[in-house]
Scaffold this motif. Structure first.
Motif, PDB file in Angstrom:
ATOM      1  N   UNK A  36       0.850  -1.188   0.000  1.00  0.00           N
ATOM      2  CA  UNK A  36       0.000   0.000   0.000  1.00  0.00           C
ATOM      3  C   UNK A  36       0.880   1.231   0.000  1.00  0.00           C
ATOM      4  N   UNK A  37       0.612   2.139  -0.915  1.00  0.00           N
ATOM      5  CA  UNK A  37       1.415   3.349  -1.069  1.00  0.00           C
ATOM      6  C   UNK A  37       0.532   4.569  -0.871  1.00  0.00           C
ATOM      7  N   UNK A  38       0.816   5.358   0.159  1.00  0.00           N
ATOM      8  CA  UNK A  38       0.110   6.624   0.347  1.00  0.00           C
ATOM      9  C   UNK A  38       1.091   7.786   0.391  1.00  0.00           C
ATOM     10  N   UNK A  39       2.188   7.670  -0.361  1.00  0.00           N
ATOM     11  CA  UNK A  39       3.177   8.733  -0.414  1.00  0.00           C
ATOM     12  C   UNK A  39       2.561  10.054  -0.836  1.00  0.00           C
ATOM     13  N   UNK A  40       2.879  11.107  -0.093  1.00  0.00           N
ATOM     14  CA  UNK A  40       2.376  12.459  -0.325  1.00  0.00           C
ATOM     15  C   UNK A  40       0.853  12.547  -0.247  1.00  0.00           C
ATOM     16  N   UNK A  41       0.233  11.560   0.389  1.00  0.00           N
ATOM     17  CA  UNK A  41      -1.204  11.611   0.623  1.00  0.00           C
ATOM     18  C   UNK A  41      -1.507  12.305   1.930  1.00  0.00           C
ATOM     19  N   UNK A  42      -2.804  12.499   2.207  1.00  0.00           N
ATOM     20  CA  UNK A  42      -3.190  13.161   3.456  1.00  0.00           C
ATOM     21  C   UNK A  42      -4.566  12.694   3.892  1.00  0.00           C
ATOM     22  N   UNK A  43      -4.777  12.724   5.211  1.00  0.00           N
ATOM     23  CA  UNK A  43      -6.064  12.373   5.819  1.00  0.00           C
ATOM     24  C   UNK A  43      -6.512  10.983   5.356  1.00  0.00           C
ATOM     25  N   UNK A  44      -5.757   9.979   5.794  1.00  0.00           N
ATOM     26  CA  UNK A  44      -5.997   8.593   5.378  1.00  0.00           C
ATOM     27  C   UNK A  44      -6.027   7.707   6.619  1.00  0.00           C
ATOM     28  N   UNK A  45      -7.034   6.849   6.710  1.00  0.00           N
ATOM     29  CA  UNK A  45      -7.118   5.884   7.805  1.00  0.00           C
ATOM     30  C   UNK A  45      -7.340   4.492   7.232  1.00  0.00           C
ATOM     31  N   UNK A  46      -6.548   3.551   7.719  1.00  0.00           N
ATOM     32  CA  UNK A  46      -6.612   2.134   7.347  1.00  0.00           C
ATOM     33  C   UNK A  46      -6.916   1.363   8.619  1.00  0.00           C
ATOM     34  N   UNK A  47      -8.063   0.692   8.666  1.00  0.00           N
ATOM     35  CA  UNK A  47      -8.493   0.051   9.902  1.00  0.00           C
ATOM     36  C   UNK A  47      -8.924  -1.390   9.625  1.00  0.00           C
ATOM     37  N   UNK A  48      -8.488  -2.301  10.502  1.00  0.00           N
ATOM     38  CA  UNK A  48      -8.794  -3.724  10.358  1.00  0.00           C
ATOM     39  C   UNK A  48      -8.473  -4.225   8.946  1.00  0.00           C
ATOM     40  N   UNK A  49      -7.290  -3.867   8.488  1.00  0.00           N
ATOM     41  CA  UNK A  49      -6.808  -4.361   7.202  1.00  0.00           C
ATOM     42  C   UNK A  49      -5.744  -5.427   7.423  1.00  0.00           C
ATOM     43  N   UNK A  50      -5.505  -6.222   6.386  1.00  0.00           N
ATOM     44  CA  UNK A  50      -4.454  -7.248   6.427  1.00  0.00           C
ATOM     45  C   UNK A  50      -3.494  -6.987   5.282  1.00  0.00           C
ATOM     46  N   UNK A  51      -2.273  -6.592   5.643  1.00  0.00           N
ATOM     47  CA  UNK A  51      -1.240  -6.302   4.657  1.00  0.00           C
ATOM     48  C   UNK A  51      -0.240  -7.455   4.653  1.00  0.00           C
ATOM     49  N   UNK A  52       0.131  -7.916   3.466  1.00  0.00           N
ATOM     50  CA  UNK A  52       1.085  -9.005   3.401  1.00  0.00           C
ATOM     51  C   UNK A  52       1.943  -8.964   2.157  1.00  0.00           C
ATOM     52  N   UNK A  53       3.135  -9.529   2.281  1.00  0.00           N
ATOM     53  CA  UNK A  53       4.023  -9.783   1.156  1.00  0.00           C
ATOM     54  C   UNK A  53       4.416  -8.505   0.421  1.00  0.00           C
ATOM     55  N   UNK A  54       4.605  -7.421   1.173  1.00  0.00           N
ATOM     56  CA  UNK A  54       5.063  -6.181   0.555  1.00  0.00           C
ATOM     57  C   UNK A  54       6.464  -6.346  -0.003  1.00  0.00           C
ATOM     58  N   UNK A  55       6.707  -5.779  -1.160  1.00  0.00           N
ATOM     59  CA  UNK A  55       7.984  -5.969  -1.844  1.00  0.00           C
ATOM     60  C   UNK A  55       8.964  -4.851  -1.500  1.00  0.00           C
ATOM     61  N   UNK A  56       8.594  -3.602  -1.721  1.00  0.00           N
ATOM     62  CA  UNK A  56       9.502  -2.497  -1.406  1.00  0.00           C
ATOM     63  C   UNK A  56       9.343  -2.117   0.064  1.00  0.00           C
ATOM     64  N   UNK A  57       8.192  -1.591   0.429  1.00  0.00           N
ATOM     65  CA  UNK A  57       7.743  -1.511   1.809  1.00  0.00           C
ATOM     66  C   UNK A  57       6.386  -2.197   1.848  1.00  0.00           C
ATOM     67  N   UNK A  58       5.946  -2.592   3.029  1.00  0.00           N
ATOM     68  CA  UNK A  58       4.563  -3.039   3.117  1.00  0.00           C
ATOM     69  C   UNK A  58       3.641  -1.829   3.022  1.00  0.00           C
ATOM     70  N   UNK A  59       3.892  -0.804   3.847  1.00  0.00           N
ATOM     71  CA  UNK A  59       3.154   0.445   3.791  1.00  0.00           C
ATOM     72  C   UNK A  59       4.153   1.561   3.536  1.00  0.00           C
ATOM     73  N   UNK A  60       3.981   2.284   2.429  1.00  0.00           N
ATOM     74  CA  UNK A  60       4.843   3.408   2.079  1.00  0.00           C
ATOM     75  C   UNK A  60       4.067   4.693   2.326  1.00  0.00           C
ATOM     76  N   UNK A  61       4.547   5.499   3.272  1.00  0.00           N
ATOM     77  CA  UNK A  61       3.858   6.742   3.622  1.00  0.00           C
ATOM     78  C   UNK A  61       4.850   7.909   3.628  1.00  0.00           C
TER      79      UNK A  61
END
Length: 367
Positions: A137-162
């Motif tokens: 999941x990539x939210x680079x340069x994003x704003x006002x974002x909420x991720x709740x009760x999600x399942x992140x897996x097998x990220x290649x570069x980062x799992x979550x890029x913020x």
């Protein structure tokens, strides 16, 4: 095809899946990302198939702003290219029939976008993605974002890029088994809230926090380095409260639960525990020493104390019971993740491919 109806009519029709909306994203939303309202006041759209694109697909649903998205189907959407979100949308994964819904094989991108809510949704990238510079999941340069009760897996570069993200929350989620760089999350700019998440089997960046950050009631298992700032991070404030760091088979130095915390950082650390003995029992000791950082006498963010309403041990019990996407029982991947954590030091591996887990569907598990 899509079905679109008025917001109030549809809200009444799907009441079992929705929360009462107040001043924040949804009832119970916390942290800096809770200011998001998503597409809650927009057009309700239903995803009616698992196709990568076209009428009724998720890709079509997220292509336009001001949409509140629900699912009439369950299962994996296998992407053939990155899924780019629009601003001002809500993705309600909890509306999907059992066993829930998610994507596999490519990045979900909110890069440069704002005002997004995603709940109860699986994002599992894996090496089906040929681009080694993409994240789950990539939210680079994003704003006002909420991720709740999600399942992140097998990220290649980062799992979550913020990187460059402003006002974000990741809560009640599973962040597990990164491959490639084997990193959990990278946040810059901020402020950011990481609340009640399970971080499992990563080399580093759990998270890499180059921002003012709340890190509260998380469990970090089988790490090589956990909460990280890095010497190039700049000067930031960190509330690190009531988290449990648990060593696993891949943990070579348990004291790296706080990593590269230099004198430029200001930290209020309290109620954190470290279980370093890998003996299949939760029996850690309190550990709030955060390197050469400046020790604050109180939280830097006034809401942090109220959020830290579980002890580290109680957080462990709550997170293994409830974190991740979808209703219980969990799907195959999340069940494996939680079982790994519950081994309390005797099981776990930092993977290079999702297929190495031995789970079905080339490691993605079957929905």
């Amino acid at each position: 095809m899509f079905q679109t109806v008025s917001f109030l009519t549809a809200l009444m029709a799907v009441a079992p899946f929705t929360a009462v909306l107040a001043q924040n994203a949804f009832s119970g939303a916390v942290g800096f990302g809770a200011v998001a309202t998503g597409g809650n006041a927009g057009t309700i759209v239903y995803v009616t198939n698992l196709n990568d694109n076209g009428t009724g697909s998720l890709r079509d649903a997220v292509s336009t702003s001001n949409r509140n998205i629900y699912f009439n189907v369950s299962g994996y959407i296998e992407l053939v290219s990155a899924l780019s979100l629009s601003s001002d949308i809500t993705i309600n994964g909890q509306s999907a029939p059992d066993p829930g819904v998610g994507i596999m094989g490519r990045e979900v991108s909110a890069s440069g976008k704002s005002n997004i809510i995603i709940r109860n949704f699986r994002m599992r990238q894996g090496n089906l993605d040929p681009d080694s510079k993409k994240s789950a999941f990539n939210m680079g340069k994003g704003s006002n974002i909420i991720l709740d009760h999600c399942s992140f897996g097998y990220g290649v570069y980062d799992t979550i890029d913020a990187v460059g993200a402003v006002n974000i929350t990741v809560s009640n989620s599973i962040i597990a088994f990164p491959i490639g760089q084997q990193f959990g999350a990278h946040v810059e700019t901020g402020p950011a809230t990481f609340y009640r998440n399970l971080w499992v089997s990563a080399h580093n960046r759990q998270p890499l926090s180059k921002s003012n950050t709340q890190f509260i009631n998380n469990v970090i298992y089988n790490y090589q380095a956990a909460y990280t700032v890095a010497n190039t991070g700049g000067s930031f404030s960190h509330d690190i409260l009531n988290n449990y760091f648990i060593a696993g088979p891949s943990t070579t130095k348990a004291s790296n639960e706080y990593y590269q915390m230099d004198a430029g950082q200001s930290v209020y650390a309290s109620g954190n525990y470290l279980d370093s003995n890998k003996d299949s029992t939760l029996n850690g000791v309190e550990e709030n020493s955060v390197g050469s950082s400046v020790a604050l006498s109180a939280v830097w963010e006034s809401t942090s104390t109220g959020l830290a309403n579980l002890t580290a041990a109680d957080a462990y019990a709550a997170l293994v019971a409830t974190d991740g996407a979808g209703a219980l029982p969990r799907d195959e991947v999340d069940t494996f993740v939680v079982t790994t954590v519950q081994s309390l030091g005797t099981s776990g591996k930092i993977y290079t491919s999702q297929s190495s887990t031995g789970l079905t569907n080339d490691g993605y598990g079957t929905l």
